[in-house]
Design a protein around this motif. Structure first.
Motif, PDB file in Angstrom:
ATOM      1  N   ARG A 174       0.828  -1.210   0.000  1.00 19.93           N
ATOM      2  CA  ARG A 174       0.000   0.000   0.000  1.00 19.93           C
ATOM      3  C   ARG A 174       0.861   1.258   0.000  1.00 19.93           C
ATOM      4  N   ARG A 175       1.913   1.250   0.791  1.00 16.20           N
ATOM      5  CA  ARG A 175       2.727   2.455   0.935  1.00 16.20           C
ATOM      6  C   ARG A 175       3.554   2.729  -0.316  1.00 16.20           C
ATOM      7  N   ASN A 302      -1.373   3.719   6.925  1.00 19.89           N
ATOM      8  CA  ASN A 302      -1.251   2.994   5.651  1.00 19.89           C
ATOM      9  C   ASN A 302      -1.818   3.781   4.476  1.00 19.89           C
ATOM     10  N   THR A 303      -1.580   5.078   4.468  1.00  9.92           N
ATOM     11  CA  THR A 303      -1.983   5.905   3.338  1.00  9.92           C
ATOM     12  C   THR A 303      -0.773   6.194   2.462  1.00  9.92           C
ATOM     13  N   ASN A 304      -1.022   6.772   1.301  1.00  8.96           N
ATOM     14  CA  ASN A 304       0.047   7.084   0.367  1.00  8.96           C
ATOM     15  C   ASN A 304       0.544   8.509   0.577  1.00  8.96           C
ATOM     16  N   ASP A 325      -9.261  12.169   1.048  1.00  7.12           N
ATOM     17  CA  ASP A 325      -9.513  10.804   0.614  1.00  7.12           C
ATOM     18  C   ASP A 325      -9.184  10.607  -0.869  1.00  7.12           C
ATOM     19  N   ASP A 328      -5.434  10.929  -1.600  1.00  6.45           N
ATOM     20  CA  ASP A 328      -4.717   9.722  -1.184  1.00  6.45           C
ATOM     21  C   ASP A 328      -4.860   8.617  -2.219  1.00  6.45           C
ATOM     22  N   ARG A 329      -6.048   8.498  -2.790  1.00  5.51           N
ATOM     23  CA  ARG A 329      -6.286   7.423  -3.769  1.00  5.51           C
ATOM     24  C   ARG A 329      -5.604   7.683  -5.105  1.00  5.51           C
ATOM     25  N   HIS A 364       0.641  13.059   4.307  1.00  3.28           N
ATOM     26  CA  HIS A 364      -0.220  11.880   4.362  1.00  3.28           C
ATOM     27  C   HIS A 364      -1.611  12.264   4.868  1.00  3.28           C
ATOM     28  N   PHE A 365      -2.589  11.496   4.484  1.00  2.85           N
ATOM     29  CA  PHE A 365      -3.990  11.717   4.863  1.00  2.85           C
ATOM     30  C   PHE A 365      -4.233  11.213   6.276  1.00  2.85           C
ATOM     31  N   TYR A 367      -6.955  10.455   9.037  1.00  2.00           N
ATOM     32  CA  TYR A 367      -8.390  10.214   9.030  1.00  2.00           C
ATOM     33  C   TYR A 367      -8.778   9.286  10.173  1.00  2.00           C
ATOM     34  N   ARG A 374     -13.770   7.235   5.300  1.00  2.00           N
ATOM     35  CA  ARG A 374     -12.594   7.754   5.990  1.00  2.00           C
ATOM     36  C   ARG A 374     -12.814   9.245   6.203  1.00  2.00           C
TER      37      ARG A 374
END
Length: 476
Positions: A174-175, A302-304, A325, A328-329, A364-365, A367, A374
């Protein structure tokens, strides 16, 4: 037990586990044994490479007792067991089976924290969680040339205490989803090509590269955030044991930083200066380091990392609070509802977004999970300050003539202190590098208002952007 237990002179049943971290296989066998009435004393658990029992019965596992009900286990046990089974202690399988067996007559056995088995389970769970965190915090990728594609491939070496490598794989996927990487350990190796995760054999430290150009940036960053006024050597060594230092480029600075801490503290007090020296290399290398950064609690979500985008010589830098959100996606700043509103106002003010460098104070997000949603959480001052160094690195490379801060978090990241938007907006402030800082509200603030209040705030926002556009023309 509803199923009839075996007598004490029953033969030992040997269970050969296919992998040291295979919770699913252990669970399936344990369920079968409970339904068959096999007491914990009659089971010998062997993981790969373990010594088989001299008197173990290696025949087929018994069939469940007729009419035996499914085994019972509460959620707390299942969650802790999935961590505890990753521990390196060979007694963990027997411990988990004992507790599972005991739950058939007392489902609340884990509530007795004075119980020896419960204490050991808690210790295993706590130790494994800590080892997972160490891997996430102290693993460092180094760039090498990919022989197949000619591009970059990132390789890291790590020595875990426990069997956590597979369990941690999803975090790194994920990262670093868009990177081609390999993680080498004495247990096994993992290889991610951007689409598929492959597993390889165990490796040695010599199989990993020794360094790459971004390590200078890591050293500068670590020296920047090292606070001599708050130095506690014992606590630092507990959080970052010396055995991890050899894999971390910044760790070679620690002895010198500790030795000079008292002098540095005195200098900071006497001079009242920020002694940090970002010394960034390029935006690409800065962005790569941001992607790898795991220095604050937000990174554990665990966000980007969402890095800035725009021309490297942009005269205007726009700084928001943090990714949302959708950012991040997609991995891009200001693409959600707030970004769309910002684009509308920029266009109306005559500011071309693609000519500006757009980034955020926090990369980073942050949340909180509410069902499938989120929900945004405002970053704390400490989290903003921790990420401030990355923004300063971007600024020192882009060298914008004017910086537009959207909201209080962005303003703090540039000024190092919290300010009132109402009192600071609409007038320039000179930053230490000579650039001008203009502060206004964040577009997401407008989205949260009712119609009447939104119309008034939108007017103020449009007025601020028009003033920025006029000043930008004067500066360029």
């Amino acid at each position: 037990m509803s199923a009839k237990a075996q007598t004490t002179n029953a033969p030992l049943i040997e269970v050969a586990l296919p992998a040291s971290d295979d919770f699913t296989h252990w669970r399936d066998i344990a369920r079968l044994l409970v339904q068959s009435g096999v007491e914990p004393e009659c089971v010998l658990w062997n993981e790969p490479g373990g010594d088989a029992g001299l008197f173990a019965n290696t025949s087929q596992l018994p069939d469940p007792a007729p009419g035996a009900p499914p085994p019972r286990a509460n959620r707390k046990f299942m969650q802790m067991a999935q961590n505890a089974i990753l521990h390196s202690d060979p007694s963990r399988f027997a411990l988990l089976y004992r507790l599972l067996w005991r739950q058939q007559s007392n489902l609340q056995v884990l509530d007795d924290h004075a119980d020896a088995d419960v204490r050991l389970l808690e210790q295993f769970d706590r130790t494994v969680r800590r080892d997972k965190h160490k891997m996430r915090a102290f693993l460092r990728f180094r760039a090498v040339e990919d022989k197949d594609t000619g591009g970059e491939h990132f390789v890291a070496w790590f020595e875990p205490d426990h069997h956590i490598v597979r369990a941690n794989a999803s975090f790194f996927i994920r990262r670093f989803a868009n990177m081609r990487w390999s993680i080498l350990t004495p247990q096994l190796s993992l290889h991610w090509d951007g689409t598929v995760l492959r597993e390889g054999p165990a490796a040695q430290r010599e199989d990993a590269p020794s360094g790459d150009p971004t390590e200078d940036l890591w050293r500068s960053y670590y020296a920047a955030i090292f606070n001599p006024a708050r130095l506690k050597v014992g606590a630092m060594l507990k959080e970052m044991p010396k055995r991890y230092w050899k894999n971390m480029p910044e760790a070679e600075l620690i002895p010198e930083l500790i030795a000079g801490a008292q002098h540095r503290e005195t200098q900071m007090v006497l001079e009242g200066e920020d002694l940090r020296d970002p010394a960034p290399l390029t935006l690409k290398e800065t962005h790569r380091a941001v992607i790898e950064c795991r220095r604050c609690a937000i990174c554990e979500l665990n966000t980007n990392a969402v890095i800035g985008e725009g021309p490297e010589d942009a005269p205007l830098m726009i700084v928001g609070e943090q990714p949302g959100d959708q950012e991040d996606r997609t991995g891009r700043p200001f693409v959600g509802p707030a970004g769309q509103l910002l684009d509308q106002h920029l266009t109306q003010a005559g500011i071309e977004r693609r000519a500006a460098y757009v980034t955020s104070a926090v990369k980073h997000f942050k949340y909180v999970q509410r069902g499938k949603r989120r929900l945004h959480q405002t970053p704390h001052a400490k989290e903003i300050d921790m990420c401030r160094w990355w923004l300063e690195a971007e600024r020192s490379i882009v060298k914008p003539k004017l910086v537009l801060a959207l909201g209080a978090s962005a303003a703090r990241s540039l000024l190092g202190k919290t300010v009132s938007i109402a009192s600071a907006r609409g007038r320039p402030q000179t930053l230490e590098d000579g650039s001008e800082l203009w502060i206004t509200a964040h577009p997401s603030y407008l989205l949260r208002l009712g119609d009447d209040a939104r119309a008034h705030q939108a007017h103020l926002f449009a007025r601020d952007l028009t003033a920025v556009q006029q000043r930008l023309e004067e500066l360029t």
